[in-house]
Every structure is written in C-alpha cells, then in structure tokens.
Design a protein around this motif. Sequence first.
Motif, PDB file in Angstrom:
ATOM      1  N   MET A 153      -3.731 -18.878  96.645  1.00  0.00           N
ATOM      2  CA  MET A 153      -5.147 -18.691  96.348  1.00  0.00           C
ATOM      3  C   MET A 153      -5.843 -18.130  97.580  1.00  0.00           C
ATOM      4  O   MET A 153      -5.697 -18.656  98.688  1.00  0.00           O
ATOM      5  CB  MET A 153      -5.805 -20.018  95.949  1.00  0.00           C
ATOM      6  CG  MET A 153      -5.201 -20.681  94.723  1.00  0.00           C
ATOM      7  SD  MET A 153      -5.947 -22.307  94.397  1.00  0.00           S
ATOM      8  CE  MET A 153      -7.642 -21.827  93.998  1.00  0.00           C
ATOM      9  N   LEU A 154      -6.599 -17.050  97.386  1.00  0.00           N
ATOM     10  CA  LEU A 154      -7.398 -16.515  98.482  1.00  0.00           C
ATOM     11  C   LEU A 154      -8.640 -17.381  98.675  1.00  0.00           C
ATOM     12  O   LEU A 154      -9.052 -18.111  97.780  1.00  0.00           O
ATOM     13  CB  LEU A 154      -7.820 -15.079  98.174  1.00  0.00           C
ATOM     14  CG  LEU A 154      -6.732 -14.002  98.160  1.00  0.00           C
ATOM     15  CD1 LEU A 154      -7.378 -12.618  98.158  1.00  0.00           C
ATOM     16  CD2 LEU A 154      -5.790 -14.126  99.339  1.00  0.00           C
ATOM     17  N   GLY A 155      -9.240 -17.249  99.837  1.00  0.00           N
ATOM     18  CA  GLY A 155     -10.477 -17.980 100.105  1.00  0.00           C
ATOM     19  C   GLY A 155     -10.250 -19.158 101.037  1.00  0.00           C
ATOM     20  O   GLY A 155      -9.114 -19.576 101.266  1.00  0.00           O
ATOM     21  N   ASP A 184       9.948 -17.159  86.356  1.00  0.00           N
ATOM     22  CA  ASP A 184      11.162 -17.873  86.733  1.00  0.00           C
ATOM     23  C   ASP A 184      11.023 -18.362  88.166  1.00  0.00           C
ATOM     24  O   ASP A 184       9.950 -18.270  88.777  1.00  0.00           O
ATOM     25  CB  ASP A 184      12.396 -16.980  86.555  1.00  0.00           C
ATOM     26  CG  ASP A 184      12.279 -15.659  87.285  1.00  0.00           C
ATOM     27  OD1 ASP A 184      11.600 -15.623  88.338  1.00  0.00           O
ATOM     28  OD2 ASP A 184      12.846 -14.650  86.816  1.00  0.00           O
ATOM     29  N   GLN A 185      12.110 -18.884  88.713  1.00  0.00           N
ATOM     30  CA  GLN A 185      12.059 -19.483  90.049  1.00  0.00           C
ATOM     31  C   GLN A 185      11.882 -18.454  91.164  1.00  0.00           C
ATOM     32  O   GLN A 185      11.756 -18.812  92.339  1.00  0.00           O
ATOM     33  CB  GLN A 185      13.327 -20.289  90.303  1.00  0.00           C
ATOM     34  CG  GLN A 185      14.608 -19.480  90.212  1.00  0.00           C
ATOM     35  CD  GLN A 185      15.835 -20.332  90.448  1.00  0.00           C
ATOM     36  OE1 GLN A 185      15.827 -21.234  91.292  1.00  0.00           O
ATOM     37  NE2 GLN A 185      16.907 -20.073  89.702  1.00  0.00           N
ATOM     38  N   TYR A 186      11.878 -17.171  90.807  1.00  0.00           N
ATOM     39  CA  TYR A 186      11.666 -16.121  91.802  1.00  0.00           C
ATOM     40  C   TYR A 186      10.347 -15.391  91.563  1.00  0.00           C
ATOM     41  O   TYR A 186      10.177 -14.240  91.948  1.00  0.00           O
ATOM     42  CB  TYR A 186      12.836 -15.133  91.789  1.00  0.00           C
ATOM     43  CG  TYR A 186      14.159 -15.807  92.040  1.00  0.00           C
ATOM     44  CD1 TYR A 186      14.504 -16.243  93.312  1.00  0.00           C
ATOM     45  CD2 TYR A 186      15.049 -16.065  90.991  1.00  0.00           C
ATOM     46  CE1 TYR A 186      15.702 -16.896  93.552  1.00  0.00           C
ATOM     47  CE2 TYR A 186      16.244 -16.714  91.218  1.00  0.00           C
ATOM     48  CZ  TYR A 186      16.577 -17.130  92.494  1.00  0.00           C
ATOM     49  OH  TYR A 186      17.763 -17.790  92.717  1.00  0.00           O
ATOM     50  N   THR A 187       9.407 -16.084  90.918  1.00  0.00           N
ATOM     51  CA  THR A 187       8.098 -15.512  90.628  1.00  0.00           C
ATOM     52  C   THR A 187       7.015 -16.190  91.468  1.00  0.00           C
ATOM     53  O   THR A 187       6.998 -17.415  91.596  1.00  0.00           O
ATOM     54  CB  THR A 187       7.738 -15.674  89.137  1.00  0.00           C
ATOM     55  OG1 THR A 187       8.725 -15.014  88.342  1.00  0.00           O
ATOM     56  CG2 THR A 187       6.377 -15.061  88.840  1.00  0.00           C
ATOM     57  N   ALA A 188       6.132 -15.379  92.037  1.00  0.00           N
ATOM     58  CA  ALA A 188       4.989 -15.876  92.790  1.00  0.00           C
ATOM     59  C   ALA A 188       3.709 -15.363  92.131  1.00  0.00           C
ATOM     60  O   ALA A 188       3.670 -14.240  91.621  1.00  0.00           O
ATOM     61  CB  ALA A 188       5.050 -15.402  94.243  1.00  0.00           C
ATOM     62  N   ILE A 189       2.688 -16.191  92.123  1.00  0.00           N
ATOM     63  CA  ILE A 189       1.394 -15.817  91.558  1.00  0.00           C
ATOM     64  C   ILE A 189       0.332 -15.958  92.646  1.00  0.00           C
ATOM     65  O   ILE A 189       0.288 -16.975  93.350  1.00  0.00           O
ATOM     66  CB  ILE A 189       1.019 -16.705  90.356  1.00  0.00           C
ATOM     67  CG1 ILE A 189       2.063 -16.575  89.245  1.00  0.00           C
ATOM     68  CG2 ILE A 189      -0.364 -16.342  89.820  1.00  0.00           C
ATOM     69  CD1 ILE A 189       1.824 -17.489  88.056  1.00  0.00           C
ATOM     70  N   VAL A 190      -0.511 -14.934  92.791  1.00  0.00           N
ATOM     71  CA  VAL A 190      -1.606 -15.004  93.752  1.00  0.00           C
ATOM     72  C   VAL A 190      -2.915 -14.821  93.002  1.00  0.00           C
ATOM     73  O   VAL A 190      -3.135 -13.803  92.340  1.00  0.00           O
ATOM     74  CB  VAL A 190      -1.474 -13.920  94.848  1.00  0.00           C
ATOM     75  CG1 VAL A 190      -2.667 -14.003  95.803  1.00  0.00           C
ATOM     76  CG2 VAL A 190      -0.174 -14.108  95.625  1.00  0.00           C
ATOM     77  N   ALA A 237      -3.828 -18.729 100.976  1.00  0.00           N
ATOM     78  CA  ALA A 237      -2.534 -18.063 100.940  1.00  0.00           C
ATOM     79  C   ALA A 237      -2.299 -17.294 102.236  1.00  0.00           C
ATOM     80  O   ALA A 237      -3.224 -16.730 102.810  1.00  0.00           O
ATOM     81  CB  ALA A 237      -2.475 -17.103  99.749  1.00  0.00           C
ATOM     82  N   GLY A 238      -1.054 -17.296 102.689  1.00  0.00           N
ATOM     83  CA  GLY A 238      -0.690 -16.491 103.850  1.00  0.00           C
ATOM     84  C   GLY A 238      -0.300 -17.302 105.064  1.00  0.00           C
ATOM     85  O   GLY A 238      -0.658 -18.471 105.195  1.00  0.00           O
ATOM     86  N   LEU A 239       0.454 -16.654 105.954  1.00  0.00           N
ATOM     87  CA  LEU A 239       0.813 -17.267 107.228  1.00  0.00           C
ATOM     88  C   LEU A 239      -0.293 -17.026 108.245  1.00  0.00           C
ATOM     89  O   LEU A 239      -1.058 -16.063 108.143  1.00  0.00           O
ATOM     90  CB  LEU A 239       2.127 -16.666 107.755  1.00  0.00           C
ATOM     91  CG  LEU A 239       3.390 -16.912 106.922  1.00  0.00           C
ATOM     92  CD1 LEU A 239       4.602 -16.320 107.630  1.00  0.00           C
ATOM     93  CD2 LEU A 239       3.604 -18.402 106.662  1.00  0.00           C
ATOM     94  N   ASP A 240      -0.346 -17.878 109.244  1.00  0.00           N
ATOM     95  CA  ASP A 240      -1.381 -17.801 110.276  1.00  0.00           C
ATOM     96  C   ASP A 240      -0.987 -16.764 111.324  1.00  0.00           C
ATOM     97  O   ASP A 240      -0.375 -17.078 112.347  1.00  0.00           O
ATOM     98  CB  ASP A 240      -1.561 -19.172 110.922  1.00  0.00           C
ATOM     99  CG  ASP A 240      -2.666 -19.194 111.967  1.00  0.00           C
ATOM    100  OD1 ASP A 240      -3.406 -18.200 112.048  1.00  0.00           O
ATOM    101  OD2 ASP A 240      -2.770 -20.202 112.688  1.00  0.00           O
ATOM    102  N   ILE A 241      -1.306 -15.491 111.052  1.00  0.00           N
ATOM    103  CA  ILE A 241      -0.976 -14.418 111.998  1.00  0.00           C
ATOM    104  C   ILE A 241      -2.236 -13.777 112.571  1.00  0.00           C
ATOM    105  O   ILE A 241      -2.164 -12.755 113.245  1.00  0.00           O
ATOM    106  CB  ILE A 241      -0.099 -13.339 111.332  1.00  0.00           C
ATOM    107  CG1 ILE A 241      -0.841 -12.660 110.171  1.00  0.00           C
ATOM    108  CG2 ILE A 241       1.210 -13.931 110.852  1.00  0.00           C
ATOM    109  CD1 ILE A 241      -0.110 -11.461 109.593  1.00  0.00           C
TER     110      ILE A 241
END
Length: 373
Positions: free
Chosen positions: A297-299, A265-271, A330-334
Amino acid sequence: MKEIKAIISAYDKIDQATTRAALATVVRVEGSSYRRTGARMLVTDDGVWVGGISGGCLEGDALKRARLAIAKSESTLITYDTTEDDAYQIGVGLGCNGIIDVLFTPLRFQNKNNPVEVLKSCIAANRQTHVLVTVTGLEGKWTNIKAGDVIQYLGAESLIVFEDHEVEKRLMEDIARQLENSKSMPFDIKTAEGRKLSVFIEILLPEIHLVLTGHQYDIYPLARLTKEVGWRVTMVSNPLKINAKFADIVDAILGYDQLNEILIDQYTAIVLMSHDYKTDKINLPKALNTGAFYVGMLGPRVRSEKIFSELAEEGRPISRENMEHIYAPAGLDIGALSPEEISLSIIAEIKTVFSKREGGFLKLRHAPIHERN
C-alpha cells in the motif's frame, strides 16, 4: 523468465532450412559466479547470440564452443574454472572465483527433447512450476537418451524412461527434494552395472505477477520497471480513467470489479496505489481475499493504520495471518523520492519477499550471496 522468452522469440525467427543453432546452459556452479544454474545463451551458426551465461567474460569463448557443437552435431560439457589466477584462463580478471559447467547442445529442430521446444511448452502452460531434467553426461551404454536431452517431468504419475527402475526411483527422490526448496541442482546417479547418469534438475518457477490498482501517473514507472525486470503486469482501475497508452506497457487491463477474476497464486503481488483513501480501503479486503503473498500500500503508515482501524470497527478486522502479507508503506528504505525511485524501492521489496531475504547490505552478508541463509 525474460531471458527465456527472448531466446524463444529468437529461436522462432530462425530459418530452419538454412541456419543451425545451439543452446548453452549453465548446469553447475561451484563457488561464485555472475550467473547461476539455468542461465542460457542461444547461438546460431552465423555467430548471432541471445541471452548470456556470465557477466561477459565467457560469452566469447562460449560462442566458439557453441558453433563447434553445431558443427559436430554433438553436445559438449565445458568447465570454466576462474578460481586460479591464471593469465590463460578464460574469465580471469573479473574475480569470479568459481567453477562453471556449461552444456552446449546443438538444436535438432524436429526433436521433441530439443531444449528450446521444451521451454516453449513450459511458457505456454498457465503459471505452473515446471521441472526440467537435462542429461549432461553419460557413462556406459544408454540406448534411449543422450547428452543434451531435456525431459519435462510432469508429476509423480509420469514416467521418465531411463531404462532403469532404480535410476528413475532415485531421480524421483532428487526431484522431490528440489521441488520442496525450489532449487535447481546437478546430480550424478550410478547404477549397479557401473553406468553413470549426470543430470541437471531445474525448477522453473512462474514469473512474478504484479497487480497494480490505480491510474495515476506514478503507475507508469512502476509498470515499465516491472516489465524491464521481466515480470507480468496487470493493471486494475476505473475503465473511464485509464489512459490508452497503458495498453502498450502492461499485459492486461481490468476494472475494479474484475479483481477477483485474476488468477492469483503464490508468485503474485498486489500494490494498492489509487491515491484515493476510499478506493484503497475497499480494495484492501478484496486483495487479501485473493490470497496474494504480497499486498503493498502506498502512503504513510498512519494512513494504512487508519484503514485497518476502520475495517475493524466495521466488523471486518484483518487477521494476523493476513497482516503478515501487508507491506505498508510499500517499498524498501532506500531514501526514494521520485516516482522512479519509489518504483525501484517497491520492486526491490517484492523481490526480497519472494526470495525470502532480508534486503540488507550484501557486504554484511556472511553466507554466499546466491544462497538462502
């Protein structure tokens, strides 16, 4: 949602024959506060409590107020004002600078409008958005409702019986507006006869569901952190490569061929984090076909761009609309380096996306931190 589940779990363990309880709920916030509307705290008459309504400054007084509500068998609305530098004011010194209304409701275990029982029915439903209407105050004569009652709104065809057609009509309009922006708000409704109804309309959204595809060791910290935040986790992988201890971390484990069976649904995330180029390339179109709001996506970027290019060459180009839902890398630049830090980065980005925020520094934000721009 994690806090609600903890409250329900504690509630179910109460010996109803010997113990009484109350629920403290934040129903209005003006200005700044650590917790927002909908924060809850379950209190039993022996002084045990679960949950919280602030960062710790109000809980001590709230414990006393809740036990007083239990003793009186009467709901009470208490206002905490931390806007003034008053040494006698509860919460001063933390710099909250806000006004917080907290409703203390003694729990009548057999009452169908018992707020915890209503929450239990919401949790039992399969990933639906719920609307809860909590009566926070009444002026004038009302025969079938009282302060503290919680009514679950089930849709336009359901009736919320407040014995006044005009009140119900206005309430329906308020609910529709709040559903549109997924925001919980308090409302006051006055009748032609001079009666007043005060309610807290709460939009209770499903918990975020994170689907992780892969089986390598870096999936462990991401799954653990996701559960710590209070989200749901499903692992999708090759059944022959799944470590048995994953069963104690995630909510469900499925094979790659079952990806399309997951309720998305609209509250689902896939990695996608299999660390295998071919596997991620096969699963990317499947993930996009689910309609998930977030597909990470990793990488490195060059890896994902190569997948996009090859899919296009094979006659399976990714549409512009679907490309907007892909986050690669995937991910924020931290500056994340370790698997744990990368997990933090991904969780933060997913929360940012679902909250419709930018993920910037709060010190550079001009709008209140809890409000959308």
